[in-house]
Design a protein around this motif. Structure first.
Motif, PDB file in Angstrom:
ATOM      1  N   LEU A   1      -4.256 -18.333 -28.969  1.00 47.74           N
ATOM      2  CA  LEU A   1      -4.107 -16.919 -29.080  1.00 47.74           C
ATOM      3  C   LEU A   1      -2.601 -16.546 -28.372  1.00 47.74           C
ATOM      4  N   ALA A   2      -2.393 -15.390 -28.711  1.00 47.50           N
ATOM      5  CA  ALA A   2      -0.787 -14.801 -27.266  1.00 47.50           C
ATOM      6  C   ALA A   2      -1.143 -13.590 -27.250  1.00 47.50           C
ATOM      7  N   PRO A   3      -1.442 -13.410 -25.682  1.00 43.70           N
ATOM      8  CA  PRO A   3      -2.771 -12.626 -24.700  1.00 43.70           C
ATOM      9  C   PRO A   3      -2.018 -11.482 -24.710  1.00 43.70           C
ATOM     10  N   GLU A   4      -0.291 -11.116 -25.682  1.00 45.45           N
ATOM     11  CA  GLU A   4       0.599  -9.528 -24.825  1.00 45.45           C
ATOM     12  C   GLU A   4      -0.214  -9.105 -26.065  1.00 45.45           C
ATOM     13  N   LEU A   5      -0.911  -9.894 -27.417  1.00 45.63           N
ATOM     14  CA  LEU A   5      -0.531  -8.682 -27.875  1.00 45.63           C
ATOM     15  C   LEU A   5      -1.864  -7.668 -27.639  1.00 45.63           C
ATOM     16  N   GLU A   6      -1.331  -6.249 -28.792  1.00 45.03           N
ATOM     17  CA  GLU A   6      -2.045  -4.994 -27.729  1.00 45.03           C
ATOM     18  C   GLU A   6      -3.558  -4.936 -28.243  1.00 45.03           C
ATOM     19  N   GLY A   7      -4.982  -4.710 -27.708  1.00 43.78           N
ATOM     20  CA  GLY A   7      -6.051  -5.035 -27.409  1.00 43.78           C
ATOM     21  C   GLY A   7      -6.975  -6.182 -27.259  1.00 43.78           C
ATOM     22  N   MET A   8      -5.896  -7.518 -26.861  1.00 44.38           N
ATOM     23  CA  MET A   8      -6.169  -8.195 -26.956  1.00 44.38           C
ATOM     24  C   MET A   8      -7.103  -8.904 -25.283  1.00 44.38           C
ATOM     25  N   SER A   9      -6.830  -8.404 -24.775  1.00 46.26           N
ATOM     26  CA  SER A   9      -7.524  -7.815 -23.459  1.00 46.26           C
ATOM     27  C   SER A   9      -9.209  -8.099 -23.598  1.00 46.26           C
ATOM     28  N   SER A  10      -9.798  -7.255 -24.537  1.00 46.68           N
ATOM     29  CA  SER A  10     -11.661  -6.887 -24.936  1.00 46.68           C
ATOM     30  C   SER A  10     -11.724  -8.402 -25.848  1.00 46.68           C
ATOM     31  N   LEU A  11     -10.366  -8.976 -26.389  1.00 41.21           N
ATOM     32  CA  LEU A  11     -11.183 -10.030 -27.503  1.00 41.21           C
ATOM     33  C   LEU A  11     -10.820 -11.141 -26.130  1.00 41.21           C
ATOM     34  N   ILE A  12     -10.286 -11.586 -25.483  1.00 38.22           N
ATOM     35  CA  ILE A  12      -9.892 -12.695 -24.235  1.00 38.22           C
ATOM     36  C   ILE A  12     -11.741 -12.697 -23.589  1.00 38.22           C
TER      37      ILE A  12
ATOM     38  N   THR B   1     -14.541 -10.550 -24.697  1.00 41.90           N
ATOM     39  CA  THR B   1     -15.679 -11.451 -25.799  1.00 41.90           C
ATOM     40  C   THR B   1     -15.756 -12.894 -25.799  1.00 41.90           C
ATOM     41  N   LEU B   2     -14.865 -12.944 -26.437  1.00 42.01           N
ATOM     42  CA  LEU B   2     -14.297 -14.589 -26.341  1.00 42.01           C
ATOM     43  C   LEU B   2     -15.641 -15.161 -25.064  1.00 42.01           C
TER      44      LEU B   2
END
Length: 395
Positions: free
Chosen positions: A169-180, A182-183
């Motif tokens: 994934l591209a970690p700079e995308l908006e809202g990505m911190s939450s997904l990282i 979770t994963l």
């Protein structure tokens, strides 16, 4: 080699960085039973004289899309099996089939197939590359199918979290911190790829679960200058990283030998793994067209290209081809290149206790190669991998 017990005699055996000549490998019921250096073994079993051939652990490919015109984005179990067989015949006995950016239904159907095969123990898990990638570094991923983490597709993915082992994934995308987060909480390896992330974003993401970089120099930004100031690209961040791992497509096209040498010197055999990134074009003749996710590619000039010609569309290599390039062209010592194709990728995805090494008690997944590093034979659980012969009803 299908007996319940047999001996591979006169092997040149590779265990980590140690090379043992004239070794004897006893296989019992599909597992490695013992390793002997004594020529006078009093064992009454079928014996196969390897005549000094190299015996490696079966290769572990954690980034592989397809072969022979087909990809793991398919919802057909038979297609998955055909791709798995093609790679097994070429020496990769453990795969992390990679599902790439596609329409939501197509991705979910492919994930369902992979999850069933993972439950059966036939694949090590699934690598999901996309759809949360940066538009600017999307490569051959179709822009219309890229998503942001706020999309409800994440909820659909949860059903497959136990089978997904790696997500690019591209970690700079908006809202990505939450997904990282979770994963990471579900023990899924999070990798930065197809991204324009800067050093600050990578450091923040590392603190919450990011641990890997996808295919160095591909889908990654380079060093730029603004006046006298130098801004690091993602590749610079990856090569200078500490404790993080990375992968490279060392096929001579994605990376020439000079870049392979740089990556190897920066990260070493314990943090850098070889991948094939094999496309549907792998094994097809020149000028063949194929589909990857919702994108179209063509086999041209020895590699897979998007039909527009602006980017690569995966490779046309098996992992053994990548391995040969590293040894013969980039000059990586053979024992270290073996580790980069076996124990290192196995460790990255957390299965190094099962595969990636020749050790008593492990499955007899073995790659036997000639001195010129061409494939002689491949064993999975002590059974020789053979071409599947299909019969078709002509009536």
């Amino acid at each position: 080699m299908s007996s319940s017990s047999f001996l591979l005699k006169n092997c040149t055996l590779f265990i980590d960085d140690k090379i043992t000549y004239n070794a004897n490998l006893l296989i019992v019921h599909g597992k490695i039973h013992s390793i002997h250096e004594d020529d006078e073994l009093d064992i009454d079993v079928e014996t196969w004289d390897m005549q000094g051939k190299y015996v490696f652990p079966g290769f572990v490919d954690i980034h592989v899309h397809g072969a022979h015109g087909q990809t793991f984005n398919s919802s057909s179990v038979e297609i998955w099996e055909d791709i798995m067989l093609a790679h097994a015949l070429a020496g990769s006995t453990t795969l992390l089939p990679t599902v790439m950016t596609d329409t939501k239904p197509n991705m979910l159907q492919a994930l369902a197939v992979g999850t069933d095969l993972n439950r059966q123990g036939r694949v090590a898990g699934i690598h999901l590359e996309g759809p949360y990638l940066n538009f600017e570094q999307r490569g051959a991923h179709d822009a219309k199918d890229l998503l942001l983490p706020q999309d409800d597709f994440i909820e659909s993915l949860r059903d497959y979290f136990h089978a997904i082992k790696l997500v690019t994934l591209a970690p700079e995308l908006e809202g990505m911190s939450s997904l990282i987060q979770t994963l990471h909480a579900h023990q899924i390896i999070v990798s930065a790829g197809h991204s324009v992330a800067n050093a600050q974003v990578i450091e923040r993401s590392k603190q919450i679960g990011l641990s890997h970089f996808t295919h160095l120099w591909s889908g990654q930004t380079l060093l730029t200058k603004h006046g006298p100031w130098r801004n690091l690209g993602l590749i610079d961040i990856a090569l200078s990283s500490e404790n993080m791992t990375a992968e490279m497509i060392a096929d001579g096209f994605h990376l020439p030998e000079e870049l392979v040498k740089i990556a190897y010197r920066c990260l070493g055999k314990d943090r850098l793994c070889l991948i094939s990134d094999a496309s549907a074009g792998t094994g097809l003749p020149q000028e063949s067209h194929f589909v990857m996710g919702s994108s179209e590619g063509i086999v041209k000039e020895g590699v897979a290209l998007s039909v527009c010609g602006n980017s690569f569309c995966g490779s046309t290599s098996f992992l053994t081809d990548i391995f040969r390039f590293c040894v013969h062209k980039a000059g990586i010592p053979i024992a270290e290149a073996v580790q980069m194709a076996t124990s290192t990728p196995a460790k990255i995805i957390g299965i190094d206790h099962i595969v990636g090494r020749i050790e008593p008690g492990r499955n007899a997944d073995l790659l036997i190669m000639n001195e010129d590093l061409t494939v002689y034979s491949v064993l999975q659980q002590g059974v020789k991998v053979k071409e599947k012969i299909r019969s078709y009803d002509s009536t």
